[in-house]
Design a protein around this motif. Structure first.
Motif, mmCIF file in Angstrom:
data_model
loop_
_atom_site.group_PDB
_atom_site.id
_atom_site.type_symbol
_atom_site.label_atom_id
_atom_site.label_comp_id
_atom_site.label_asym_id
_atom_site.label_seq_id
_atom_site.Cartn_x
_atom_site.Cartn_y
_atom_site.Cartn_z
ATOM 1 N N PRO A 1 83.879 80.082 33.730
ATOM 2 C CA PRO A 1 82.856 80.967 34.280
ATOM 3 C C PRO A 1 81.572 81.035 33.463
ATOM 4 O O PRO A 1 80.631 81.723 33.865
ATOM 5 C CB PRO A 1 83.559 82.338 34.294
ATOM 6 C CG PRO A 1 84.521 82.267 33.167
ATOM 7 C CD PRO A 1 84.972 80.842 33.087
ATOM 8 N N ARG A 2 81.501 80.307 32.320
ATOM 9 C CA ARG A 2 80.383 80.509 31.410
ATOM 10 C C ARG A 2 79.496 79.292 31.164
ATOM 11 O O ARG A 2 78.328 79.450 30.813
ATOM 12 C CB ARG A 2 80.901 81.013 30.043
ATOM 13 C CG ARG A 2 81.365 82.456 30.080
ATOM 14 C CD ARG A 2 81.956 82.878 28.736
ATOM 15 N NE ARG A 2 82.254 84.309 28.715
ATOM 16 C CZ ARG A 2 83.346 84.849 29.219
ATOM 17 N NH1 ARG A 2 84.254 84.077 29.780
ATOM 18 N NH2 ARG A 2 83.539 86.160 29.187
ATOM 19 N N THR A 3 80.024 78.093 31.301
ATOM 20 C CA THR A 3 79.232 76.927 30.907
ATOM 21 C C THR A 3 79.464 75.743 31.836
ATOM 22 O O THR A 3 80.594 75.516 32.280
ATOM 23 C CB THR A 3 79.568 76.498 29.460
ATOM 24 O OG1 THR A 3 78.941 75.235 29.176
ATOM 25 C CG2 THR A 3 81.071 76.348 29.249
ATOM 26 N N PRO A 4 78.404 74.976 32.126
ATOM 27 C CA PRO A 4 78.586 73.765 32.941
ATOM 28 C C PRO A 4 79.335 72.671 32.203
ATOM 29 O O PRO A 4 79.731 71.668 32.798
ATOM 30 C CB PRO A 4 77.139 73.337 33.242
ATOM 31 C CG PRO A 4 76.326 73.941 32.147
ATOM 32 C CD PRO A 4 76.999 75.242 31.822
ATOM 33 N N GLN A 5 79.555 72.863 30.896
ATOM 34 C CA GLN A 5 80.355 71.915 30.118
ATOM 35 C C GLN A 5 81.846 72.254 30.189
ATOM 36 O O GLN A 5 82.641 71.716 29.406
ATOM 37 C CB GLN A 5 79.892 71.919 28.653
ATOM 38 C CG GLN A 5 78.478 71.413 28.453
ATOM 39 C CD GLN A 5 78.316 69.950 28.834
ATOM 40 O OE1 GLN A 5 79.205 69.142 28.610
ATOM 41 N NE2 GLN A 5 77.172 69.603 29.423
ATOM 42 N N ASN A 6 82.223 73.144 31.101
ATOM 43 C CA ASN A 6 83.623 73.589 31.198
ATOM 44 C C ASN A 6 84.590 72.421 31.372
ATOM 45 O O ASN A 6 85.659 72.393 30.769
ATOM 46 C CB ASN A 6 83.800 74.611 32.330
ATOM 47 C CG ASN A 6 83.148 74.176 33.631
ATOM 48 O OD1 ASN A 6 82.968 72.992 33.887
ATOM 49 N ND2 ASN A 6 82.776 75.135 34.456
ATOM 50 N N ILE A 7 84.217 71.450 32.198
ATOM 51 C CA ILE A 7 85.102 70.318 32.454
ATOM 52 C C ILE A 7 85.186 69.406 31.231
ATOM 53 O O ILE A 7 86.252 68.868 30.909
ATOM 54 C CB ILE A 7 84.616 69.527 33.688
ATOM 55 C CG1 ILE A 7 84.834 70.372 34.950
ATOM 56 C CG2 ILE A 7 85.354 68.209 33.810
ATOM 57 C CD1 ILE A 7 86.262 70.801 35.180
ATOM 58 N N VAL A 8 84.055 69.230 30.539
ATOM 59 C CA VAL A 8 84.046 68.352 29.370
ATOM 60 C C VAL A 8 84.968 68.898 28.290
ATOM 61 O O VAL A 8 85.870 68.224 27.791
ATOM 62 C CB VAL A 8 82.616 68.193 28.816
ATOM 63 C CG1 VAL A 8 82.629 67.329 27.561
ATOM 64 C CG2 VAL A 8 81.705 67.591 29.870
ATOM 65 N N ILE A 9 84.746 70.162 27.929
ATOM 66 C CA ILE A 9 85.545 70.761 26.861
ATOM 67 C C ILE A 9 86.958 71.060 27.352
ATOM 68 O O ILE A 9 87.940 70.831 26.655
ATOM 69 C CB ILE A 9 84.875 72.052 26.345
ATOM 70 C CG1 ILE A 9 83.421 71.774 25.951
ATOM 71 C CG2 ILE A 9 85.635 72.621 25.150
ATOM 72 C CD1 ILE A 9 82.602 73.016 25.672
ATOM 73 N N GLY A 10 87.042 71.564 28.562
ATOM 74 C CA GLY A 10 88.345 71.936 29.109
ATOM 75 C C GLY A 10 89.213 70.761 29.475
ATOM 76 O O GLY A 10 90.412 70.929 29.741
ATOM 77 N N GLY A 11 88.631 69.547 29.485
ATOM 78 C CA GLY A 11 89.415 68.361 29.827
ATOM 79 C C GLY A 11 90.588 68.141 28.903
ATOM 80 O O GLY A 11 91.557 67.465 29.268
#
Length: 315
Positions: A140-150
């Motif tokens: 819910p906070r960053t557009p890098q969610n997928i990159v880091i959350g991967g």
């Protein structure tokens, strides 16, 4: 968090609880975990191997259920997810939460007692990463969610490998890195044609926040970066030419499909054929790549090819 529209839940059945585990995602989790287990040097008793995979599946299902619990309101606002058990009003939120906590707890206990506490610790990190770091914090906070959350989806082959060897070495780390680098182009290809749903509920996915052009460039960039990571197990001597050639061909095909996506400036949902093709291919890419890893290990064990990872690089 607000209450979803239907406040009088209907009785949930086993299919609703099964849906909470995200079975489509679970298929990939189980497959890559099995591949990590089968590709690892050494051996494991079939019963223990099954137990390790079961624990990984339960952990993944538990964290998925917690994701459903936390995102029930968001799911209610998106067409793709509006009929899930919670926004569909078939289950109470606390039931989903308790189910997720139960599965997660049992998975860690089973893994620790039957396989080892290092594997259990890695599974705990994977559950926490997806349910808390990705779902509650990054998404819910960053557009890098997928990159880091991967990283949350990259743990299964690593854990499968540890279940056999009891240690972390270069090869399982590379398997983790492959999925980590694969996730952004895979998921952003989907996000491009699901952009309106994410915008509607305020999730800052890359196409919503940075725009299509930036997302497309990053899809292409991550695809380029994925190729050497996918080939790295062969480059370090951990596999034979069998895996190396499959990884090279698949990565070239991935890149060929990513180029038309990356160079487009903008398109509407009805003309997203390249994006949808890339998304579908990315799924096959990972399945075939990890299947090639196992095939390489089996052929080496039979003496039909060079020793590869049997030589000790992955041991």
């Amino acid at each position: 968090m607000t209450i979803v529209a239907n406040t009088v839940p209907l009785p949930a059945d086993w299919r609703d609880f099964f849906t909470l585990t995200k079975p489509r995602v679970m298929t990939l989790v189980i497959f890559t975990a099995i591949c990590g287990l089968l590709a690892a040097p050494g051996s494991i008793h079939p019963v223990l191997g099954f137990t390790a995979i079961l624990a990984i599946a339960m952990g993944a299902g538990g964290s998925a259920a917690l994701n459903h619990w936390w995102e029930a309101d968001l799911d209610a606002g998106m067409k793709r997810t509006a009929n899930r058990p919670l926004p569909g009003g078939r289950m109470r939120r606390e039931d989903a939460r308790d189910f997720g906590l139960f599965l997660s707890g049992v998975s860690l206990l089973v893994m620790g007692v039957a396989i080892g506490w290092l594997a259990a610790a890695m599974l705990a990190v994977a559950i926490f990463y997806y349910a808390v770091v990705y779902t509650m914090w990054l998404k819910p906070r960053t557009p890098q969610n997928i990159v880091i959350g991967g990283g949350s989806g990259a743990f299964p082959p690593l854990i499968g490998w540890i279940a056999v060897t009891g240690e972390v070495t270069a090869m399982p780390v590379l398997l983790f890195a492959i999925i980590f680098m694969w996730t952004p182009p895979h998921f952003w290809a989907l996000a491009l044609f699901m952009k309106s749903d994410y915008a509607k509920v305020g999730i800052p996915m890359m196409p919503v926040v940075a725009g299509e052009r930036s997302t497309r460039r990053q899809i292409l960039a991550y695809t380029v970066l994925l190729a050497p990571v996918a080939i790295a197990p062969w480059a370090i001597g951990g596999t034979s030419w069998v895996y190396g050639s499959v990884a090279a061909v698949l990565s070239l095909l991935f890149l060929a499909l990513a180029v038309p996506v990356g160079i487009r400036t903008r398109s509407d949902v009805d003309t997203m054929t390249p994006e949808k093709t890339l998304f579908r291919f990315s799924i096959y890419y990972l399945f075939v790549l990890f299947a090639a890893l196992v095939a390489d290990r089996v052929l080496a064990a039979q003496g039909l090819i060079g020793p590869g990872m049997l030589a000790g690089v992955g041991a």
